[in-house]
Design a protein around this motif. Structure first.
Motif, PDB file in Angstrom:
ATOM      1  N   ASN A 168      -3.359 -77.627  44.582  1.00  0.00           N
ATOM      2  CA  ASN A 168      -4.165 -78.828  44.377  1.00  0.00           C
ATOM      3  C   ASN A 168      -5.068 -78.700  43.154  1.00  0.00           C
ATOM      4  N   ILE A 169      -5.387 -77.474  42.794  1.00  0.00           N
ATOM      5  CA  ILE A 169      -6.182 -77.191  41.601  1.00  0.00           C
ATOM      6  C   ILE A 169      -5.445 -76.117  40.791  1.00  0.00           C
ATOM      7  N   PRO A 170      -5.816 -75.853  39.549  1.00  0.00           N
ATOM      8  CA  PRO A 170      -5.090 -74.865  38.753  1.00  0.00           C
ATOM      9  C   PRO A 170      -5.204 -73.437  39.269  1.00  0.00           C
ATOM     10  N   LEU A 171      -6.152 -73.146  40.136  1.00  0.00           N
ATOM     11  CA  LEU A 171      -6.385 -71.789  40.627  1.00  0.00           C
ATOM     12  C   LEU A 171      -5.706 -71.572  41.967  1.00  0.00           C
ATOM     13  N   GLY A 172      -4.914 -70.479  42.060  1.00  0.00           N
ATOM     14  CA  GLY A 172      -4.320 -70.130  43.340  1.00  0.00           C
ATOM     15  C   GLY A 172      -5.194 -69.204  44.152  1.00  0.00           C
ATOM     16  N   SER A 173      -6.110 -68.507  43.479  1.00  0.00           N
ATOM     17  CA  SER A 173      -7.080 -67.619  44.123  1.00  0.00           C
ATOM     18  C   SER A 173      -8.282 -67.515  43.193  1.00  0.00           C
ATOM     19  N   ASN A 174      -9.288 -66.729  43.611  1.00  0.00           N
ATOM     20  CA  ASN A 174     -10.513 -66.561  42.829  1.00  0.00           C
ATOM     21  C   ASN A 174     -11.189 -67.907  42.540  1.00  0.00           C
ATOM     22  N   TYR A 175     -11.466 -68.663  43.590  1.00  0.00           N
ATOM     23  CA  TYR A 175     -12.074 -69.978  43.394  1.00  0.00           C
ATOM     24  C   TYR A 175     -12.980 -70.342  44.568  1.00  0.00           C
ATOM     25  N   LEU A 176     -13.866 -71.287  44.314  1.00  0.00           N
ATOM     26  CA  LEU A 176     -14.614 -72.034  45.323  1.00  0.00           C
ATOM     27  C   LEU A 176     -14.185 -73.482  45.189  1.00  0.00           C
ATOM     28  N   GLN A 177     -14.022 -74.177  46.305  1.00  0.00           N
ATOM     29  CA  GLN A 177     -13.521 -75.551  46.225  1.00  0.00           C
ATOM     30  C   GLN A 177     -14.080 -76.419  47.335  1.00  0.00           C
ATOM     31  N   HIS A 178     -14.524 -77.620  46.963  1.00  0.00           N
ATOM     32  CA  HIS A 178     -14.823 -78.698  47.903  1.00  0.00           C
ATOM     33  C   HIS A 178     -13.734 -79.756  47.739  1.00  0.00           C
ATOM     34  N   ALA A 179     -13.207 -80.285  48.849  1.00  0.00           N
ATOM     35  CA  ALA A 179     -12.155 -81.302  48.788  1.00  0.00           C
ATOM     36  C   ALA A 179     -12.480 -82.408  49.783  1.00  0.00           C
ATOM     37  N   VAL A 180     -12.438 -83.656  49.310  1.00  0.00           N
ATOM     38  CA  VAL A 180     -12.678 -84.828  50.146  1.00  0.00           C
ATOM     39  C   VAL A 180     -11.467 -85.742  50.022  1.00  0.00           C
ATOM     40  N   GLY A 181     -10.971 -86.235  51.148  1.00  0.00           N
ATOM     41  CA  GLY A 181      -9.815 -87.120  51.139  1.00  0.00           C
ATOM     42  C   GLY A 181     -10.053 -88.367  51.963  1.00  0.00           C
ATOM     43  N   LEU A 182      -9.451 -89.473  51.533  1.00  0.00           N
ATOM     44  CA  LEU A 182      -9.542 -90.749  52.237  1.00  0.00           C
ATOM     45  C   LEU A 182      -8.167 -91.393  52.194  1.00  0.00           C
TER      46      LEU A 182
ATOM     47  N   ASP B  46     -11.292 -86.846  55.492  1.00  0.00           N
ATOM     48  CA  ASP B  46     -11.340 -85.418  55.761  1.00  0.00           C
ATOM     49  C   ASP B  46     -12.112 -84.699  54.665  1.00  0.00           C
ATOM     50  N   TYR B  47     -12.598 -83.518  55.026  1.00  0.00           N
ATOM     51  CA  TYR B  47     -13.349 -82.675  54.100  1.00  0.00           C
ATOM     52  C   TYR B  47     -12.946 -81.226  54.356  1.00  0.00           C
ATOM     53  N   ALA B  48     -12.840 -80.432  53.286  1.00  0.00           N
ATOM     54  CA  ALA B  48     -12.527 -79.010  53.422  1.00  0.00           C
ATOM     55  C   ALA B  48     -13.282 -78.219  52.379  1.00  0.00           C
ATOM     56  N   TYR B  49     -13.664 -77.001  52.758  1.00  0.00           N
ATOM     57  CA  TYR B  49     -14.311 -76.069  51.844  1.00  0.00           C
ATOM     58  C   TYR B  49     -13.497 -74.781  51.836  1.00  0.00           C
ATOM     59  N   HIS B  50     -13.050 -74.367  50.641  1.00  0.00           N
ATOM     60  CA  HIS B  50     -12.221 -73.170  50.490  1.00  0.00           C
ATOM     61  C   HIS B  50     -12.953 -72.118  49.664  1.00  0.00           C
ATOM     62  N   VAL B  51     -12.778 -70.872  50.062  1.00  0.00           N
ATOM     63  CA  VAL B  51     -13.203 -69.716  49.274  1.00  0.00           C
ATOM     64  C   VAL B  51     -12.053 -68.716  49.283  1.00  0.00           C
ATOM     65  N   ALA B  52     -11.606 -68.293  48.111  1.00  0.00           N
ATOM     66  CA  ALA B  52     -10.525 -67.308  48.035  1.00  0.00           C
ATOM     67  C   ALA B  52     -10.821 -66.326  46.909  1.00  0.00           C
ATOM     68  N   GLU B  53     -10.952 -65.063  47.255  1.00  0.00           N
ATOM     69  CA  GLU B  53     -11.114 -64.038  46.224  1.00  0.00           C
ATOM     70  C   GLU B  53      -9.776 -63.772  45.548  1.00  0.00           C
TER      71      GLU B  53
ATOM     72  N   MET C  67     -11.568 -70.822  55.059  1.00  0.00           N
ATOM     73  CA  MET C  67     -11.512 -72.274  54.928  1.00  0.00           C
ATOM     74  C   MET C  67     -12.167 -72.914  56.142  1.00  0.00           C
ATOM     75  N   LEU C  68     -12.944 -73.978  55.913  1.00  0.00           N
ATOM     76  CA  LEU C  68     -13.522 -74.810  56.973  1.00  0.00           C
ATOM     77  C   LEU C  68     -13.153 -76.253  56.691  1.00  0.00           C
ATOM     78  N   SER C  69     -12.729 -76.982  57.710  1.00  0.00           N
ATOM     79  CA  SER C  69     -12.330 -78.370  57.482  1.00  0.00           C
ATOM     80  C   SER C  69     -12.700 -79.239  58.670  1.00  0.00           C
ATOM     81  N   ALA C  70     -12.844 -80.534  58.392  1.00  0.00           N
ATOM     82  CA  ALA C  70     -13.119 -81.535  59.422  1.00  0.00           C
ATOM     83  C   ALA C  70     -12.428 -82.823  59.021  1.00  0.00           C
ATOM     84  N   SER C  71     -11.887 -83.527  60.011  1.00  0.00           N
ATOM     85  CA  SER C  71     -11.243 -84.813  59.739  1.00  0.00           C
ATOM     86  C   SER C  71     -11.509 -85.767  60.891  1.00  0.00           C
ATOM     87  N   ALA C  72     -11.475 -87.060  60.581  1.00  0.00           N
ATOM     88  CA  ALA C  72     -11.664 -88.107  61.586  1.00  0.00           C
ATOM     89  C   ALA C  72     -10.758 -89.269  61.243  1.00  0.00           C
ATOM     90  N   GLY C  73     -10.188 -89.870  62.277  1.00  0.00           N
ATOM     91  CA  GLY C  73      -9.332 -91.021  62.074  1.00  0.00           C
ATOM     92  C   GLY C  73      -7.865 -90.650  62.011  1.00  0.00           C
TER      93      GLY C  73
END
Length: 440
Positions: free
Chosen positions: A382-396, A363-370, A346-352
């Motif tokens: 947050n999504i229906p998949l607990g593993s085996n996924y790629l995900q982009h997430a943006v929050g405000l 904030d922004y996060a990128y997840h990869v889970a086999e 997982m990689l994430s960044a947030s400001a404010g």
């Protein structure tokens, strides 16, 4: 005027009154002597009066010098927030609470969240929307500064460990409410022990531990070193998952070491390394919502063991003013008990921040889970998949008032390893959420 200045003025006034009174008495005596005609030596009496005045002035000077050398009362400067809590709150996306030495014996807190969610399917499939809500009410009783008991009730399905949401449906049936925390905590200096069902003691992100998962069993935390610049601590957990009367139980054991440093008033660094060993033998109460996207054999048991090595690094920068702190985090997890499909990151960044009305955070996060990189029963929902996924997430998130936030989240996700399945579609899916959250 400060208390010290008032004391100084009072002493000076009293001394001056004493000097004046001495002078008046002496002059009166001198006048009476002169009138009686018995003045043996007028110059001697004047000299004696001057000596008395000089002695009084010396006494006043000594008192003022003593007052000047007395310890000065100071206003305690606000202590910096612990580096660990800065890193934890920004990595976790939560604001942890801190116990106060002056905490009343009973404290109550809670929150309520109203949510609208839209799921946009691909391949011409039907999109879906729903309204949902969540409420939590917690109480804590402090028997002494080192001993407390706490409990929390929440809405939601008690059979779902990683969600407290309730969909608005079912012909307006009443809401389910359950007890998701009940614990006792005892501190012995740098060592704290917690037993029962309690908040997750580990530093975490949603990649490995969903925020709604509350472990049960016993946990210990030990602070090995803390000098307000560097902090070294460790957490251990014994977690009974499933009890069986006919065979071995399912349990988890875990430990984590955290190191935090405050390099300056602008830079904070955090590092956490953990190991979680799951022994899943009994699965009588496990359902599809628990096993989720982990691989299962033909007998319904997990194909892999779950021995997770997890490391989280974080950097926090406060050099742009209090309104715009910046946080960066990275996480790597590997399941040492799996032969393949065993890695996530997982990689994430947030400001404010949203501590003051009118403030904003993004904030922004990128997840990869086999598929077997994490134990999906306790991973993010947050999504229906607990593993085996790629995900982009943006929050405000925008702070409407001191206790009310308005937020929006967008998730774009898809299967990682399509050959393993897990979703009706292999294309990118989107989920949009709008949240109104009130806290007290």
């Amino acid at each position: 005027m400060s208390r010290q200045l008032q004391q100084r003025a009072t002493i000076r006034s009293q001394c001056l009154r004493a000097v004046s009174l001495t002078a008046i008495i002496a002059l009166s005596g001198l006048s009476a002597t002169a009138q009686s005609g018995d003045l043996p030596d007028k110059d001697a009496q004047i000299l004696e009066l001057q000596q008395r005045l000089s002695a009084q002035e010396e006494r006043l000077a000594r008192l003022e010098a003593l007052l000047e050398s007395a310890p000065q009362p100071v206003n305690p400067a606000p202590m910096r927030e612990e580096t660990q809590r800065l890193a934890t709150s920004r990595v976790n996306g939560i604001e942890p609470t801190t116990a106060s030495p002056a905490l009343p014996k009973l404290s109550v807190s809670g929150d309520a969240r109203l949510r609208y969610e839209h799921n946009n399917a691909s391949d011409g499939r039907r999109s879906d929307s729903r309204g949902a809500l969540r409420a939590r009410l917690a109480a804590r009783y402090q028997f002494s500064p080192s001993f407390e008991i706490g409990a929390r009730i929440v809405t939601g399905d008690p059979d779902d460990p990683n969600s407290a949401d309730v969909s608005l449906s079912n012909f307006a049936d009443d809401l389910q409410v359950s007890l998701d925390q009940l614990y006792v905590k005892k501190s012995f200096g740098s060592l704290s022990l917690t037993g029962g069902k309690f908040a997750n003691p580990f530093r975490r992100t949603d990649l490995v531990w969903d925020g709604d998962v509350n472990p049960q069993g016993i946990a210990a935390q030990y602070v090995a070193y803390d000098n307000n610049v560097a902090r070294l601590a460790g957490n251990v957990l014994y977690f009974p998952i499933e009890r069986s009367v006919v065979g071995p139980d399912s349990t988890a054991r875990g430990g984590q070491i955290t190191l935090d440093t405050q390099a300056s008033d602008k830079w904070n660094f955090g590092l956490a390394a953990g190991y979680y060993d799951y022994e899943i033998e009994a699965m009588a109460t496990a359902n599809a919502g628990d096993t989720r996207t982990n691989r299962l054999g033909s007998d319904g048991a997990y194909i892999s063991d779950f021995d997770l090595f997890d490391i989280i690094a974080s950097v926090n920068y406060d050099g742009l003013g209090g309104r715009w702190p910046i946080s960066l985090a990275a996480e790597y997890v590997e399941n040492l008990g799996a032969d393949d499909y065993d890695t996530g990151y997982m990689l994430s960044a947030s400001a404010g921040q949203t501590a003051t009305p009118g403030s904003l955070s993004v904030d922004y996060a990128y997840h990869v889970a086999e598929a077997d990189a994490v134990f999906a029963a306790f991973a993010q929902d947050n999504i229906p998949l607990g593993s085996n996924y790629l995900q982009h997430a943006v929050g405000l998130t925008y702070a409407l008032t001191d206790h009310i936030d308005l937020g929006a989240n967008i998730y774009a996700y898809r299967l990682k390893d399509i050959e393993l399945g897990g979703l009706p579609s292999t294309d990118w899916q989107q989920r949009v959420r709008f949240n109104l959250v009130a806290e007290f």
